[in-house]
Design a protein around this motif. Structure first.
Motif, PDB file in Angstrom:
ATOM      1  N   LYS A  29       0.519  -1.483  -0.142  1.00 30.97           N
ATOM      2  CA  LYS A  29       0.072   0.099   0.246  1.00 30.97           C
ATOM      3  C   LYS A  29       1.020   1.357  -0.214  1.00 30.97           C
ATOM      4  O   LYS A  29       2.108   1.049   0.194  1.00 30.97           O
ATOM      5  CB  LYS A  29      -0.713   0.261   1.230  1.00 30.97           C
ATOM      6  N   ARG A  30       0.305   2.245  -0.402  1.00 27.55           N
ATOM      7  CA  ARG A  30       0.872   3.516  -0.550  1.00 27.55           C
ATOM      8  C   ARG A  30       0.775   4.513   0.756  1.00 27.55           C
ATOM      9  O   ARG A  30      -0.346   4.437   1.660  1.00 27.55           O
ATOM     10  CB  ARG A  30       0.517   4.665  -2.058  1.00 27.55           C
ATOM     11  N   THR A  31       2.103   5.088   1.102  1.00 26.18           N
ATOM     12  CA  THR A  31       1.249   6.031   1.833  1.00 26.18           C
ATOM     13  C   THR A  31       0.391   7.383   2.248  1.00 26.18           C
ATOM     14  O   THR A  31      -0.105   7.381   1.355  1.00 26.18           O
ATOM     15  CB  THR A  31       3.289   6.900   2.586  1.00 26.18           C
ATOM     16  N   GLY A  32       0.250   7.198   3.384  1.00 23.00           N
ATOM     17  CA  GLY A  32      -1.947   7.397   3.361  1.00 23.00           C
ATOM     18  C   GLY A  32      -2.884   7.090   3.009  1.00 23.00           C
ATOM     19  O   GLY A  32      -4.428   7.375   2.816  1.00 23.00           O
ATOM     20  N   GLU A  33      -2.368   5.473   2.511  1.00 25.70           N
ATOM     21  CA  GLU A  33      -3.937   5.036   2.365  1.00 25.70           C
ATOM     22  C   GLU A  33      -4.304   4.272   3.272  1.00 25.70           C
ATOM     23  O   GLU A  33      -3.723   4.099   4.365  1.00 25.70           O
ATOM     24  CB  GLU A  33      -3.540   4.226   1.222  1.00 25.70           C
ATOM     25  N   LYS A  34      -6.253   3.981   3.451  1.00 25.95           N
ATOM     26  CA  LYS A  34      -7.026   3.143   4.107  1.00 25.95           C
ATOM     27  C   LYS A  34      -6.642   2.096   3.868  1.00 25.95           C
ATOM     28  O   LYS A  34      -6.346   1.407   3.140  1.00 25.95           O
ATOM     29  CB  LYS A  34      -7.415   4.041   4.121  1.00 25.95           C
TER      30      LYS A  34
END
Lengths: 114, 108
Positions: A13-18
């Protein structure tokens, strides 16, 4: 045979994703847990639940939340994923509060946050 | 506060040698101690618990309240014993406090 199933084994997952990590157990256990497992740190308890809609903070709840809408399902939520949440996440369940009851673990979910 | 200490990150022995994985705990109440094991590519599973006073796969562990220890022992290590071992303390509501783990490597 007790089964604790974590639906996602590997996630990136990418930084900031839920991020949602799902866990299901098939033995009608009251108690469910989320741990994270890191080398040199062992297993650390994030949250646990002893009944539907009930939750208790563990030792490292910051940055996480949980949901227990049904007895068999316990979800871990990372509201805004960060790189320091890259880890192996383990779900576990057990019935009752007796010391004779075994805690059963899922296979784990490897989460990488980039 | 509840705490479990496993002082060794890695224990390397030869097949047939005795093994002792150390575990010390800190807990004000009546402790419930467990050893969990994780073999390569397998889920964490219970190895033994102190209330059962049983031997599993040749491993035993005795609770010593005076020394607050629960060391895991096996007289003759086998290669298939190679795994990650975690000592755990039961601390209410079936909540387990884990140590940092010891990796056991048994060489032929």
């Amino acid at each position: 045979d007790v089964k604790v199933t974590q639906s996602s084994r590997y996630l990136v997952k990418r930084t900031g994703e839920k991020v949602f990590l799902e866990c299901v157990q098939d033995m009608d256990h009251e108690n469910m847990f989320w741990y994270r497992q890191d080398p040199g740190l062992g297993l650390r308890l994030i949250y646990f639940s002893y009944d539907v809609k009930m939750k208790e903070k563990g030792d490292i709840p910051e940055g996480y939340s949980v949901s227990r809408e049904k007895k068999e399902r316990f979800s871990l939520i990372l509201e805004s994923a960060s790189t320091n949440q890259t880890s192996m996440y383990l779900c576990a369940s057990t019935s009752g509060l007796s010391s004779g009851n075994t805690i059963y673990f899922g296979e784990g979910s490897w989460l990488t946050v980039v | 506060a509840q705490r479990v200490t496993q002082p060794e990150k890695l224990l390397s022995v030869f097949k047939g040698a005795p093994v002792e994985l150390k575990c010390n705990y800190s807990y004000s109440g009546s402790p419930e101690l467990f050893w969990y094991v994780q073999y390569s590519r397998q889920r964490l599973q219970l190895l033994l618990r102190h209330i059962s006073r049983e031997s599993i796969k040749g491993f035993t562990a005795d609770l010593n309240k005076g020394e607050t220890s629960f060391h895991l022992k096996k007289p003759f290590a086998q290669e298939e014993d190679s795994a990650m071992y975690y000592c755990a303390l039961g601390a209410g509501f079936q909540k387990l406090v884990f140590g940092t783990g010891t990796r056991l490597l048994v060489s032929p």
